[in-house]
Design an enzyme around this catalytic site. Structure first.
Site, PDB file in Angstrom:
ATOM      1  N   HIS A   8      94.580  14.821  21.332  1.00  0.00           N
ATOM      2  CA  HIS A   8      93.882  15.939  20.668  1.00  0.00           C
ATOM      3  C   HIS A   8      93.847  17.193  21.519  1.00  0.00           C
ATOM      4  CE1 HIS A   8      90.323  13.959  22.744  1.00  0.00           C
ATOM      5  NE2 HIS A   8      90.001  15.222  22.982  1.00  0.00           N
ATOM      6  N   HIS A  91      90.400  22.187  25.879  1.00  0.00           N
ATOM      7  CA  HIS A  91      91.081  21.164  26.699  1.00  0.00           C
ATOM      8  C   HIS A  91      92.193  20.481  25.920  1.00  0.00           C
ATOM      9  CE1 HIS A  91      87.863  18.709  24.684  1.00  0.00           C
ATOM     10  NE2 HIS A  91      88.758  17.742  24.712  1.00  0.00           N
ATOM     11  N   GLU A 140      91.966  16.179  29.684  1.00  0.00           N
ATOM     12  CA  GLU A 140      91.259  14.920  29.415  1.00  0.00           C
ATOM     13  C   GLU A 140      92.302  13.812  29.337  1.00  0.00           C
ATOM     14  OE1 GLU A 140      88.906  15.024  25.807  1.00  0.00           O
ATOM     15  OE2 GLU A 140      88.683  12.835  25.775  1.00  0.00           O
TER      16      GLU A 140
HETATM   17  C1  LIG Z   1      83.896  14.883  22.362  1.00  0.00           C
HETATM   18  C2  LIG Z   1      83.799  14.030  23.559  1.00  0.00           C
HETATM   19  C3  LIG Z   1      84.951  14.117  24.529  1.00  0.00           C
HETATM   20  C4  LIG Z   1      86.163  13.427  23.924  1.00  0.00           C
HETATM   21  O1  LIG Z   1      86.058  12.183  23.739  1.00  0.00           O
HETATM   22  O2  LIG Z   1      87.174  14.023  23.581  1.00  0.00           O
HETATM   23  C5  LIG Z   1      85.211  15.538  24.938  1.00  0.00           C
HETATM   24  O3  LIG Z   1      86.249  16.101  24.838  1.00  0.00           O
HETATM   25  S1  LIG Z   1      83.813  16.311  25.634  1.00  0.00           S
HETATM   26  C6  LIG Z   1      84.385  17.938  26.057  1.00  0.00           C
HETATM   27  C7  LIG Z   1      83.349  18.604  26.866  1.00  0.00           C
HETATM   28  N1  LIG Z   1      83.233  17.983  28.166  1.00  0.00           N
HETATM   29  C8  LIG Z   1      83.780  18.505  29.274  1.00  0.00           C
HETATM   30  O4  LIG Z   1      84.406  19.565  29.245  1.00  0.00           O
HETATM   31  C9  LIG Z   1      83.560  17.729  30.555  1.00  0.00           C
HETATM   32  C10 LIG Z   1      84.372  18.271  31.705  1.00  0.00           C
HETATM   33  N2  LIG Z   1      84.064  19.678  31.971  1.00  0.00           N
HETATM   34  C11 LIG Z   1      83.430  20.108  33.095  1.00  0.00           C
HETATM   35  O5  LIG Z   1      83.100  19.334  33.984  1.00  0.00           O
HETATM   36  C12 LIG Z   1      83.131  21.589  33.180  1.00  0.00           C
HETATM   37  O6  LIG Z   1      83.120  22.153  31.896  1.00  0.00           O
HETATM   38  C13 LIG Z   1      84.165  22.374  34.063  1.00  0.00           C
HETATM   39  C14 LIG Z   1      85.588  22.229  33.560  1.00  0.00           C
HETATM   40  C15 LIG Z   1      84.064  21.900  35.524  1.00  0.00           C
HETATM   41  C16 LIG Z   1      83.808  23.863  33.997  1.00  0.00           C
HETATM   42  O7  LIG Z   1      82.516  24.025  34.460  1.00  0.00           O
HETATM   43  P1  LIG Z   1      81.691  25.360  34.126  1.00  0.00           P
HETATM   44  O8  LIG Z   1      80.422  25.291  34.919  1.00  0.00           O
HETATM   45  O9  LIG Z   1      81.574  25.549  32.669  1.00  0.00           O
HETATM   46  O10 LIG Z   1      82.587  26.549  34.540  1.00  0.00           O
HETATM   47  P2  LIG Z   1      82.951  27.166  35.954  1.00  0.00           P
HETATM   48  O11 LIG Z   1      82.611  28.590  35.868  1.00  0.00           O
HETATM   49  O12 LIG Z   1      82.372  26.386  37.096  1.00  0.00           O
HETATM   50  O13 LIG Z   1      84.518  27.016  35.952  1.00  0.00           O
HETATM   51  C17 LIG Z   1      85.263  26.994  37.144  1.00  0.00           C
HETATM   52  C18 LIG Z   1      86.585  27.695  36.862  1.00  0.00           C
HETATM   53  O14 LIG Z   1      87.305  26.962  35.862  1.00  0.00           O
HETATM   54  C19 LIG Z   1      87.582  27.784  34.727  1.00  0.00           C
HETATM   55  N3  LIG Z   1      87.396  26.995  33.496  1.00  0.00           N
HETATM   56  C20 LIG Z   1      86.248  26.486  33.049  1.00  0.00           C
HETATM   57  N4  LIG Z   1      86.443  25.809  31.903  1.00  0.00           N
HETATM   58  C21 LIG Z   1      87.774  25.927  31.634  1.00  0.00           C
HETATM   59  C22 LIG Z   1      88.584  25.452  30.565  1.00  0.00           C
HETATM   60  N5  LIG Z   1      88.053  24.740  29.549  1.00  0.00           N
HETATM   61  N6  LIG Z   1      89.903  25.730  30.594  1.00  0.00           N
HETATM   62  C23 LIG Z   1      90.462  26.455  31.619  1.00  0.00           C
HETATM   63  N7  LIG Z   1      89.723  26.940  32.668  1.00  0.00           N
HETATM   64  C24 LIG Z   1      88.399  26.677  32.656  1.00  0.00           C
HETATM   65  C25 LIG Z   1      86.537  28.900  34.801  1.00  0.00           C
HETATM   66  O15 LIG Z   1      86.996  30.035  34.129  1.00  0.00           O
HETATM   67  C26 LIG Z   1      86.401  29.103  36.294  1.00  0.00           C
HETATM   68  O16 LIG Z   1      87.475  29.894  36.752  1.00  0.00           O
HETATM   69  P3  LIG Z   1      87.240  31.237  37.593  1.00  0.00           P
HETATM   70  O17 LIG Z   1      86.465  32.141  36.698  1.00  0.00           O
HETATM   71  O18 LIG Z   1      88.616  31.727  37.932  1.00  0.00           O
HETATM   72  O19 LIG Z   1      86.458  30.810  38.797  1.00  0.00           O
HETATM   73 CO   LIG Z   2      88.216  15.788  24.029  1.00  0.00          CO
END
Ligand SMILES: CC[C@@H](C(=O)O)C(=O)SCCNC(=O)CCNC(=O)[C@H](O)C(C)(C)COP(=O)(O)OP(=O)(O)OC[C@H]1O[C@@H](n2cnc3c(N)ncnc32)[C@H](O)[C@@H]1OP(=O)(O)O
Ligand SMILES: [Co+2]
Length: 153
Positions: A8, A91, A140
């Site tokens: 997905h 993702h 993921e």
């Molecule tokens: C439905 C259930 C399940 C399934 O079975 O399919 C799911 O899919 S659940 C989906 C939701 N769950 C998750 O996303 C869990 C894992 N995610 C995380 O641990 C956090 O979201 C993260 C990825 C660590 C981001 O943390 P966050 O605090 O929101 O952001 P930061 O500011 O710390 O981000 C650091 C850095 O990474 C960039 N970033 C953040 N998210 C993404 C993204 N989705 N894609 C690409 N890049 C991302 C963010 O922009 C930061 O970059 P800089 O600004 O350059 O520092």
């Molecule tokens: Co998912």
């Protein structure tokens, strides 16, 4: 480890209701599943199916769009939506045959794994890899459901 099917594409949205209307009325989606809450992951989820394998050797549906809406401000997608208020691609999720083998594979490559392996929306084990280690894509990894054709929700 061998890369499996693209299960997905996760799409974050501020409103699953509005996203459902978009996929139905603009994109012509014909199979949109019932939304449900996944409290443990902090999200409301809705799957939009794309057509499946016509040979019937694979699952009865193709790659899904996984619409995710935050259940609260503590949701892991709250930060993403704060930066992207209209929502967007969040993702990519790939299947693997053995989740523990895949975890070791990525660990050995020095990739940051985000938290423990847990049970995802398809009822199989999943884990996430940090986007900064994965060419900018939050990734993921999910174990292939044993009986994919019978999965429903
Ligand atoms: C439905 C259930 C399940 C399934 O079975 O399919 C799911 O899919 S659940 C989906 C939701 N769950 C998750 O996303 C869990 C894992 N995610 C995380 O641990 C956090 O979201 C993260 C990825 C660590 C981001 O943390 P966050 O605090 O929101 O952001 P930061 O500011 O710390 O981000 C650091 C850095 O990474 C960039 N970033 C953040 N998210 C993404 C993204 N989705 N894609 C690409 N890049 C991302 C963010 O922009 C930061 O970059 P800089 O600004 O350059 O520092
Ligand atoms: Co998912």
């Amino acid at each position: 480890m061998k890369l499996g099917r693209l299960n997905h594409i996760g799409v974050a949205t501020p409103s699953i209701e509005e996203s459902i209307a978009y996929y139905r009325d603009v994109m012509g989606a014909t199979k949109i599943r019932e939304p449900f809450d996944l409290e443990e992951q902090g999200v409301k989820v809705c799957f939009v199916d794309t057509p499946g394998d016509p040979t019937e050797s694979g699952p009865s549906f193709g790659t899904q769009i996984e619409l995710i809406e935050p259940l609260s401000d503590a949701s892991p997608i709250a930060g993403f939506l704060a930066k992207n208020p209209a929502g967007g691609q969040h993702h990519l999720c790939y299947e693997v045959e053995d989740i523990e083998e895949a975890r070791s594979w990525f660990e050995e490559k020095g990739k940051r794994i985000l938290g423990p392996t847990r049970i995802g929306a398809h009822g199989t084990p999943i884990f996430f890899l940090h986007p900064k280690d994965m060419m900018g894509q939050l990734t993921e990894i999910m174990e292939t459901p044993k009986e994919t054709t019978h999965w429903s929700n």
